[in-house]
Design an enzyme around this catalytic site. Structure first.
Site, short mmCIF file in Angstrom:
data_model
loop_
_atom_site.label_atom_id
_atom_site.label_comp_id
_atom_site.label_asym_id
_atom_site.label_seq_id
_atom_site.Cartn_x
_atom_site.Cartn_y
_atom_site.Cartn_z
N GLU A 266 -75.46 -38.91 0.31
CA GLU A 266 -74.81 -38.17 -0.78
C GLU A 266 -73.87 -39.08 -1.54
O GLU A 266 -73.45 -40.11 -1.00
CB GLU A 266 -74.02 -36.99 -0.18
CG GLU A 266 -72.81 -37.47 0.61
CD GLU A 266 -72.27 -36.44 1.60
OE1 GLU A 266 -73.00 -36.09 2.54
OE2 GLU A 266 -71.11 -36.02 1.41
N LYS B 12 -70.66 -40.93 -3.03
CA LYS B 12 -69.28 -41.10 -2.61
C LYS B 12 -68.42 -40.86 -3.85
O LYS B 12 -68.46 -41.63 -4.81
CB LYS B 12 -69.05 -42.51 -2.07
CG LYS B 12 -67.63 -42.73 -1.59
CD LYS B 12 -67.54 -44.02 -0.80
CE LYS B 12 -66.19 -44.13 -0.09
NZ LYS B 12 -65.05 -44.21 -1.01
N ASP C 214 -65.34 -40.68 -6.27
CA ASP C 214 -64.14 -41.51 -6.41
C ASP C 214 -62.96 -40.62 -6.81
O ASP C 214 -62.60 -40.53 -7.98
CB ASP C 214 -64.39 -42.59 -7.46
CG ASP C 214 -63.34 -43.68 -7.39
OD1 ASP C 214 -62.52 -43.66 -6.44
OD2 ASP C 214 -63.34 -44.55 -8.27
N TYR D 132 -67.38 -31.69 1.64
CA TYR D 132 -68.41 -32.50 2.31
C TYR D 132 -68.12 -32.75 3.79
O TYR D 132 -68.87 -33.45 4.45
CB TYR D 132 -68.62 -33.83 1.59
CG TYR D 132 -67.34 -34.63 1.38
CD1 TYR D 132 -66.62 -35.12 2.46
CD2 TYR D 132 -66.86 -34.90 0.10
CE1 TYR D 132 -65.46 -35.84 2.29
CE2 TYR D 132 -65.69 -35.63 -0.09
CZ TYR D 132 -65.00 -36.09 1.01
OH TYR D 132 -63.84 -36.80 0.84
N LYS E 98 -71.60 -49.16 -0.88
CA LYS E 98 -70.88 -49.23 -2.15
C LYS E 98 -71.75 -49.81 -3.27
O LYS E 98 -72.59 -50.68 -3.06
CB LYS E 98 -69.63 -50.11 -1.99
CG LYS E 98 -68.62 -49.61 -0.96
CD LYS E 98 -67.93 -48.34 -1.36
CE LYS E 98 -66.64 -48.49 -2.13
NZ LYS E 98 -65.50 -49.10 -1.56
N CYS F 119 -41.55 -74.39 -11.52
CA CYS F 119 -41.50 -72.95 -11.74
C CYS F 119 -41.30 -72.68 -13.24
O CYS F 119 -40.38 -73.23 -13.83
CB CYS F 119 -40.36 -72.35 -10.93
SG CYS F 119 -40.03 -70.64 -11.34
N CYS G 71 -37.51 -70.93 -13.55
CA CYS G 71 -36.24 -71.63 -13.29
C CYS G 71 -36.37 -73.15 -13.32
O CYS G 71 -35.38 -73.86 -13.23
CB CYS G 71 -35.64 -71.18 -11.95
SG CYS G 71 -36.53 -71.83 -10.53
N CYS H 272 -42.34 -71.51 -5.88
CA CYS H 272 -41.11 -72.04 -6.48
C CYS H 272 -40.13 -72.27 -5.33
O CYS H 272 -39.94 -71.41 -4.48
CB CYS H 272 -40.56 -71.01 -7.46
SG CYS H 272 -38.83 -71.25 -7.85
N CYS I 90 -33.54 -68.91 -8.51
CA CYS I 90 -34.64 -68.53 -9.40
C CYS I 90 -34.50 -67.06 -9.81
O CYS I 90 -34.63 -66.16 -8.98
CB CYS I 90 -35.99 -68.75 -8.74
SG CYS I 90 -37.36 -68.24 -9.81
S1 IVH Z 1 -67.05 -38.27 4.54
C1 IVH Z 1 -64.48 -39.37 8.54
N1 IVH Z 1 -68.21 -38.02 2.24
O1 IVH Z 1 -64.22 -41.67 0.90
C2 IVH Z 1 -64.59 -39.59 7.07
N2 IVH Z 1 -66.10 -39.10 2.28
O2 IVH Z 1 -63.63 -44.24 2.13
C3 IVH Z 1 -65.34 -38.49 6.44
N3 IVH Z 1 -65.30 -39.76 0.08
O3 IVH Z 1 -61.60 -40.55 2.91
C4 IVH Z 1 -65.46 -38.73 5.00
N4 IVH Z 1 -66.99 -38.99 -1.06
O4 IVH Z 1 -61.90 -39.52 0.56
C5 IVH Z 1 -67.14 -38.48 2.88
N5 IVH Z 1 -69.34 -37.66 0.27
C6 IVH Z 1 -68.28 -38.12 0.91
C7 IVH Z 1 -67.23 -38.74 0.24
C8 IVH Z 1 -66.15 -39.23 0.96
C9 IVH Z 1 -65.83 -39.60 -1.14
C10 IVH Z 1 -64.02 -40.42 0.33
C11 IVH Z 1 -63.09 -39.68 1.27
C12 IVH Z 1 -62.88 -40.64 2.39
C13 IVH Z 1 -63.14 -41.94 1.73
C14 IVH Z 1 -63.49 -43.00 2.73
#
Ligand code: IVH
Length: 716
Positions: A141, A143, A145, A252, A340, A434, A437, A458, A464
């Protein structure tokens, strides 16, 4: 800005990186690099989680963490409880009530390549003893932001909404969360009596743009990106403000649920949807690493059309019984990983290289760029890290460069397009004095390794002005004295006019103002009310938590987590100062006592010794102590039947792998050792145990079989 982004920072940007290969590091070098990286990561954590104002790109940050993990894999002694690999986020801010999480809110490990996804799957198969073909399903799924939120429902009503904070304690933002349409305030009949739903608060691009237009018109400032806008909007003291901000939420995950109502991740999320939560429509089930990678690419292709920021794809083991068995490696679950996306890049011209001087005198080069849009944000500054990086990439003024950013404020210069180099562009010569200074700027030689530090500093120290101002800014920063009305800008102005030169001066400001002819209230931007408020805010800090006091001193390598460890180790300033004075005079016992504390290593010890050996530091502290009283700190311990005990596993375990048993023991605060000695507390003997069991019996140690071990730790 406090500089020194370590060399490792652009590992993802340029794989030919100049960092020393880990297998060539000595243990001491590794420890030093580890300490440096850990401090830096913690500082970024504070900026990201607490101040909603990151100063490096996610890619840079991830590279720092990767290098730290690689160091720890090669040198396991470096894994201390306060290592950023073992902790999550940053401590919560004090503006909101604290909410202790019933189940810790953890983070996710990252994968950056297909191989790492393959490794993740293989690792899980090994751990669960599934062989190559045993069925193993994952969910995949996006991630999101945004920022994570825990929603606790009791008897069907939303009772507490809390941010992640440091993973253990977050901020209670309940009234604010209740204003978000995607978050139901009540759950339908049949939902468990106690249930915590977790997910991500985020803002769409369209809502972000509209909000920023409004912010620009009304307040003259804007949010850097949708994530910061979401975080800033959720953490408003007035819920009416949050209500006016277009926040959304995807569910989630979950925290405390006494009995899991479904058997799989997928079904749990569907259940949340049936309760009225928004869930992400792109979640899929996959049964092989290549399926997972295919979903990753699908989601990546659709990314720009989603209308909200995502920074990768999260894979989770679908079966919840497997999730439980897999458990956690301190800060992240073994059963999930975030794959990522690569950072976004653009090309532009570098107009100048500016050198900034930080609190510890570090000279940091910043690229001044022809403004360019990278992934939707206009960028005109980028970090060049340090002297060696400029030389390695041969960055010259006038060059066309590739810039990279990922959902952040300060991006980085990845490389130069040499074919576009203007004629006559000269190699950049890094200054050896520096720029503020004029003092000599040197690269220190590490006494133990004999190697040059990457950072040029420095040597002006107290003379400074740049260092003095940065130290004062640090002193008033959020995790230090955090004085309302006295931020970086005010400190700069007061320093320039000679009103504040040292931290103690802050506390004599009011007394001096009474005698001065030119009053503070007559300064531009100030009036009688704001001055009165400032003096009151200063007065509230005349007593202060010991950890904040120690952190505020700005001792190298003593970030806020180290300061907390020190406060908890010594309890009072007097005890700490006595020990540090002894340390500085070369007292071996004081040294040994210090480094015996988990999380305090040689690098910190050396920095403390240096700090307390300097007469002018002692004078500054003494002057400060005439104004300020550090409070006593409380000491905290892990509460479990095996906390602090040393355990040896021997023989074959039937119900779990050795890895699983070890992980569980460590999670409960035990130390796992490979050999039996009089220092061992418990020996867990599986079938076929031999010499270790015998030795344990000879030493009359506590010996448990596998079932007794499970009974001891189950439910703990
Ligand atoms: S599962 C035990 N699912 O990513 C951790 N996290 O880098 C369970 N996040 O703290 C997290 N989308 O804030 C999960 N589909 C997703 C997510 C997700 C964003 C964030 C969340 C987590 C952080 C970790």
């Amino acid at each position: 800005m406090e500089p020194t982004v370590a060399k490792s920072a652009d590992k993802t940007a340029d794989e030919g990186g100049s960092e020393t290969s880990i297998d060539r590091l000595t243990a001491v070098e590794a420890a030093e690099e580890h300490a440096r990286l850990a401090t830096e990561i913690r500082e970024h954590d504070t900026r990201y989680y607490r101040e909603d104002a990151p100063s490096v790109s996610d890619a840079e940050y991830d590279a720092l963490r990767q290098r730290l993990q690689a160091l720890e894999a090669a040198f396991p002694d470096l894994v201390t409880p306060d290592s950023p690999t073992q902790t999550v986020g940053a401590a919560p801010s004090e503006a909101f009530a604290e909410a202790r999480h019933a189940v810790a809110m953890l983070s996710l490990d990252n994968a950056f390549s297909d191989e790492e996804v393959d490794d993740f799957v293989a690792r899980i198969r090994r751990f669960l003893r599934l062989g190559e073909d045993g069925e193993l399903i994952f969910t995949a799924e996006p991630k999101i932001d945004g920022l994570s939120l825990n929603l606790r429902y009791e008897k069907g009503r939303l009772v507490v909404a809390a941010t992640r904070g440091d993973g253990t304690v977050g901020e209670a933002v309940t009234a604010n969360a209740k204003t978000i349409d995607d978050i139901p305030q009540t759950l339908p009949k049949g939902a468990p009596d106690v249930v915590e739903v977790r997910g991500e608060v985020y803002m769409t691009h369209a809502d972000f743009r509209a909000l920023n237009e409004h912010m620009q018109a009304e307040h003259g400032r804007v949010f850097a990106n949708p994530r910061n806008a979401a975080a800033g909007s959720l953490r408003q003291l007035d819920p009416k403000v949050t209500a006016s901000r277009p926040l959304r939420f995807f569910a989630y995950a979950w925290g405390e649920i006494p009995e899991l109502p479904r058997d799989t991740q997928y079904d749990m999320v569907e259940l949340f949807q049936s309760w009225g939560f928004s869930t992400n429509p792109l979640m899929r089930r996959c049964s092989t690493a290549s399926d997972m990678i295919a979903v990753y690419h699908e989601i990546e292709e659709g990314r720009s059309g989603l209308g909200y920021d995502i920074d990768g794809v999260v894979y989770k083991v679908d079966r919840l019984d497997y999730q439980r068995r897999l458990g956690f490696v301190s800060r992240s679950p073994r059963w999930a990983i975030a794959h990522k996306f690569p950072a976004e890049q653009a090309t532009t011209v570098l107009n100048a290289i500016e050198i900034q001087v930080g609190r510890t005198g570090a000279l940091t080069p910043v690229a001044k760029l022809e403004p360019v849009t990278v992934g939707g944000v206009v960028v005109s500054n980028a970090t060049l890290h340090n002297e060696d990086e400029i030389a390695r990439k041969d960055v010259r003024v006038g060059d066309t460069v590739v810039v990279q950013r990922a959902g952040d404020v300060i991006p980085q210069v990845v490389r130069v397009l040499e074919e576009h180099r203007p004629e006559g562009a000269e190699r950049y010569v890094f200054p050896t004095t520096c720029p503020v200074c004029g003092s000599h700027a040197a690269r220190e030689i590490n006494p133990r390794t004999g190697k040059e530090d990457v950072v040029r500093r420095c040597t002006g120290g107290l003379i400074c002005p740049a260092q003095a101002v940065e130290r004062l800014k640090h002193f008033v920063s959020r995790a230090a004295f955090d004085i309302e009305g006295l931020g970086a800008k005010q400190v700069e102005a007061f320093h320039e006019d000679g009103l504040i030169r040292t931290p103690a001066d802050i506390f004599t400001l009011e007394a001096r103002d009474k005698q001065n002819l030119k009053k503070l209230k007559d300064r531009e931007g100030w009036g009688p009310t704001s001055v009165k408020k400032l003096f009151e805010a200063i007065d509230t800090r005349r007593t202060i938590a010991l950890r904040r006091f120690i952190f505020a001193l700005g001792i190298r390598h003593a970030g806020d987590i180290t300061a907390k460890l020190l406060a908890e180790a010594y309890g009072t300033w007097e005890a700490f100062e006595t020990a540090m004075t002894a340390l500085a005079s070369g007292d071996q016992a004081a040294h040994d006592e210090l480094v015996a504390h988990d999380g305090i290593g040689e690098t910190v010890a050396e920095a403390l010794a240096q700090f307390f050996a300097e007469e002018h530091n002692l004078e500054a502290v003494a002057a400060l102590l005439e104004q300020v009283t550090p409070e006593k700190a409380e000491v905290r311990a892990i509460d479990s039947p095996v906390a602090g005990k040393t355990i040896v596993f021997t023989g074959t375990l039937e119900k779990m792998t050795r890895d699983e048993a070890k992980a569980r023991a460590e999670a409960l605060g035990a130390k796992v050792s490979g050999s039996v000695s009089s220092k061992t507390d418990i020996v867990v003997a599986g079938s076929g145990a031999g010499s270790k069991l015998k030795k344990a019996q000879d030493l009359k140690l506590e010996v448990l079989d596998e079932d007794e071990w499970i009974a001891l730790v189950d439910g703990a």
